[in-house]
Design an enzyme around this catalytic site. Sequence first.
Site, PDB file in Angstrom:
ATOM      1  N   HIS A  92      -7.632  -5.155  -4.437  1.00  0.00           N
ATOM      2  CA  HIS A  92      -8.916  -5.862  -4.450  1.00  0.00           C
ATOM      3  C   HIS A  92      -9.638  -5.484  -5.738  1.00  0.00           C
ATOM      4  O   HIS A  92     -10.453  -4.562  -5.760  1.00  0.00           O
ATOM      5  CB  HIS A  92      -9.733  -5.491  -3.212  1.00  0.00           C
ATOM      6  CG  HIS A  92      -9.125  -5.961  -1.926  1.00  0.00           C
ATOM      7  ND1 HIS A  92      -9.659  -5.671  -0.690  1.00  0.00           N
ATOM      8  CD2 HIS A  92      -8.039  -6.730  -1.680  1.00  0.00           C
ATOM      9  CE1 HIS A  92      -8.916  -6.244   0.268  1.00  0.00           C
ATOM     10  NE2 HIS A  92      -7.915  -6.876  -0.319  1.00  0.00           N
ATOM     11  N   GLU A  98      -3.623  -7.531 -26.473  1.00  0.00           N
ATOM     12  CA  GLU A  98      -2.249  -7.265 -26.016  1.00  0.00           C
ATOM     13  C   GLU A  98      -1.910  -7.913 -24.671  1.00  0.00           C
ATOM     14  O   GLU A  98      -0.776  -7.799 -24.193  1.00  0.00           O
ATOM     15  CB  GLU A  98      -1.981  -5.762 -26.037  1.00  0.00           C
ATOM     16  CG  GLU A  98      -1.988  -5.312 -27.501  1.00  0.00           C
ATOM     17  CD  GLU A  98      -1.598  -3.878 -27.742  1.00  0.00           C
ATOM     18  OE1 GLU A  98      -1.022  -3.236 -26.862  1.00  0.00           O
ATOM     19  OE2 GLU A  98      -1.877  -3.406 -28.853  1.00  0.00           O
ATOM     20  N   GLU A 113      -0.052  -7.745   5.294  1.00  0.00           N
ATOM     21  CA  GLU A 113       0.463  -8.644   4.257  1.00  0.00           C
ATOM     22  C   GLU A 113       1.972  -8.479   4.067  1.00  0.00           C
ATOM     23  O   GLU A 113       2.515  -8.966   3.082  1.00  0.00           O
ATOM     24  CB  GLU A 113      -0.259  -8.403   2.918  1.00  0.00           C
ATOM     25  CG  GLU A 113      -1.774  -8.532   2.950  1.00  0.00           C
ATOM     26  CD  GLU A 113      -2.288  -9.940   3.268  1.00  0.00           C
ATOM     27  OE1 GLU A 113      -1.458 -10.858   3.449  1.00  0.00           O
ATOM     28  OE2 GLU A 113      -3.518 -10.107   3.357  1.00  0.00           O
ATOM     29  N   HIS A 166     -10.431 -12.869  -3.201  1.00  0.00           N
ATOM     30  CA  HIS A 166      -9.764 -11.820  -2.429  1.00  0.00           C
ATOM     31  C   HIS A 166      -9.154 -10.729  -3.329  1.00  0.00           C
ATOM     32  O   HIS A 166      -9.446  -9.552  -3.147  1.00  0.00           O
ATOM     33  CB  HIS A 166      -8.696 -12.467  -1.533  1.00  0.00           C
ATOM     34  CG  HIS A 166      -7.998 -11.515  -0.623  1.00  0.00           C
ATOM     35  ND1 HIS A 166      -7.513 -11.880   0.610  1.00  0.00           N
ATOM     36  CD2 HIS A 166      -7.679 -10.207  -0.757  1.00  0.00           C
ATOM     37  CE1 HIS A 166      -6.953 -10.834   1.206  1.00  0.00           C
ATOM     38  NE2 HIS A 166      -7.035  -9.808   0.383  1.00  0.00           N
ATOM     39  N   HIS A 198      -0.640  -5.310  -4.025  1.00  0.00           N
ATOM     40  CA  HIS A 198      -1.836  -6.121  -3.801  1.00  0.00           C
ATOM     41  C   HIS A 198      -3.054  -5.216  -3.888  1.00  0.00           C
ATOM     42  O   HIS A 198      -3.082  -4.162  -3.250  1.00  0.00           O
ATOM     43  CB  HIS A 198      -1.751  -6.781  -2.421  1.00  0.00           C
ATOM     44  CG  HIS A 198      -3.030  -7.386  -1.943  1.00  0.00           C
ATOM     45  ND1 HIS A 198      -3.720  -8.347  -2.646  1.00  0.00           N
ATOM     46  CD2 HIS A 198      -3.752  -7.179  -0.807  1.00  0.00           C
ATOM     47  CE1 HIS A 198      -4.804  -8.695  -1.974  1.00  0.00           C
ATOM     48  NE2 HIS A 198      -4.859  -8.001  -0.855  1.00  0.00           N
TER      49      HIS A 198
HETATM   50  P1  13P Z   1      -3.744  -4.082   5.468  1.00  0.00           P
HETATM   51  O1  13P Z   1      -4.633  -2.919   5.838  1.00  0.00           O
HETATM   52  O2  13P Z   1      -3.108  -4.708   6.683  1.00  0.00           O
HETATM   53  O3  13P Z   1      -2.729  -3.699   4.404  1.00  0.00           O
HETATM   54  O4  13P Z   1      -4.670  -5.211   4.868  1.00  0.00           O
HETATM   55  C1  13P Z   1      -5.458  -4.980   3.739  1.00  0.00           C
HETATM   56  C2  13P Z   1      -5.608  -6.185   2.876  1.00  0.00           C
HETATM   57  O5  13P Z   1      -5.940  -6.044   1.718  1.00  0.00           O
HETATM   58  C3  13P Z   1      -5.331  -7.521   3.442  1.00  0.00           C
HETATM   59  O6  13P Z   1      -5.268  -8.502   2.454  1.00  0.00           O
HETATM   60 ZN    ZN Z   2      -6.351  -7.882   0.629  1.00  0.00          ZN
END
Ligand code: 13P
Ligand code: ZN
Length: 273
Positions: free
Chosen positions: A141, A169, A115, A210, A139
């Site tokens: 999950h 809040e 990413e 995602h 980023h």
């Molecule tokens: P990477 O291992 O390349 O960072 O990818 C993980 C991910 O969350 C892709 O969206």
């Molecule tokens: Zn991801």
Amino acid sequence: MMTEIPAVRGFIRMCTDGWEQGWHERNGGNLTYRMKPEEVEQCRPFFTAPREWNSMGVQADNLKSEYFITTGSGKFLRNVQDDPEHNIGIVEINDTGDSWRIVWGLENGARPTSEFPSHFMNHSVRKAATNGAYRVIYHAHTPSLIAMTYIMPLTARDFTRALWQSATECPVVFPGGVGVVPWMVPGGADIAMATSELMKKYDAAVWAHHGLFVSGPDYDITFGLMHTIEKAAQIYMLAITAGGGKIRQTITDDNLRAIAKEFGVELNEEFLN
Ligand code: 13P
Ligand code: ZN
């Protein structure tokens, strides 16, 4: 030691913190930090011989010759603390702003996160929007927020209102709201452009089915934003599930305005009734 330099130590701690929250199954999620010039100088004695340049498929004038700390592609954030050299690295951007090369870490042929194009374009727009103050893109999950993307209309308005109303809040922490990117193939220039377009307006962008991208000036604020949004999503999902799909009462628009006034923040008016 490289790992004693505060910028690197803070980066490693954030990877561990995210792992402990349950946001980084396997190699899920990634983190990048745009280094300050003095931090680059602190790290420079530990740099290894620079490796070859790699083109990114995206370009940014305002990130020419910058240095980033980045997690590695396919690397588990769980392992960063034990073995930083193989799981994270420092990359230098070339003087045309379209390629990177590794100057430390990512040993044994590892590469920056897949990413990286999204991180890079988000850094570019957040740097421009904040006069250089923003340095972190993260980023994760985040399970409850991902679950929300299956039951809510995929609009910034629907997500922002539901999250603002899920904990008193929240509007103070993200008064601008959150953007929403529809489902897209991860890891390329297309999702990078779509996300960075939203990052012109928002500190956070939901990726449908995602996860979440957030931005901030430092590790604490950025981690705190991820944490606050995911916790709000968790509360929303608990309430909607316990209530059999119905919310009996919530924080009203007048309540939201009152919080904003008291805490001195400006709420994005687009999302109020
Ligand atoms: P990477 O291992 O390349 O960072 O990818 C993980 C991910 O969350 C892709 O969206
Ligand atoms: Zn991801």
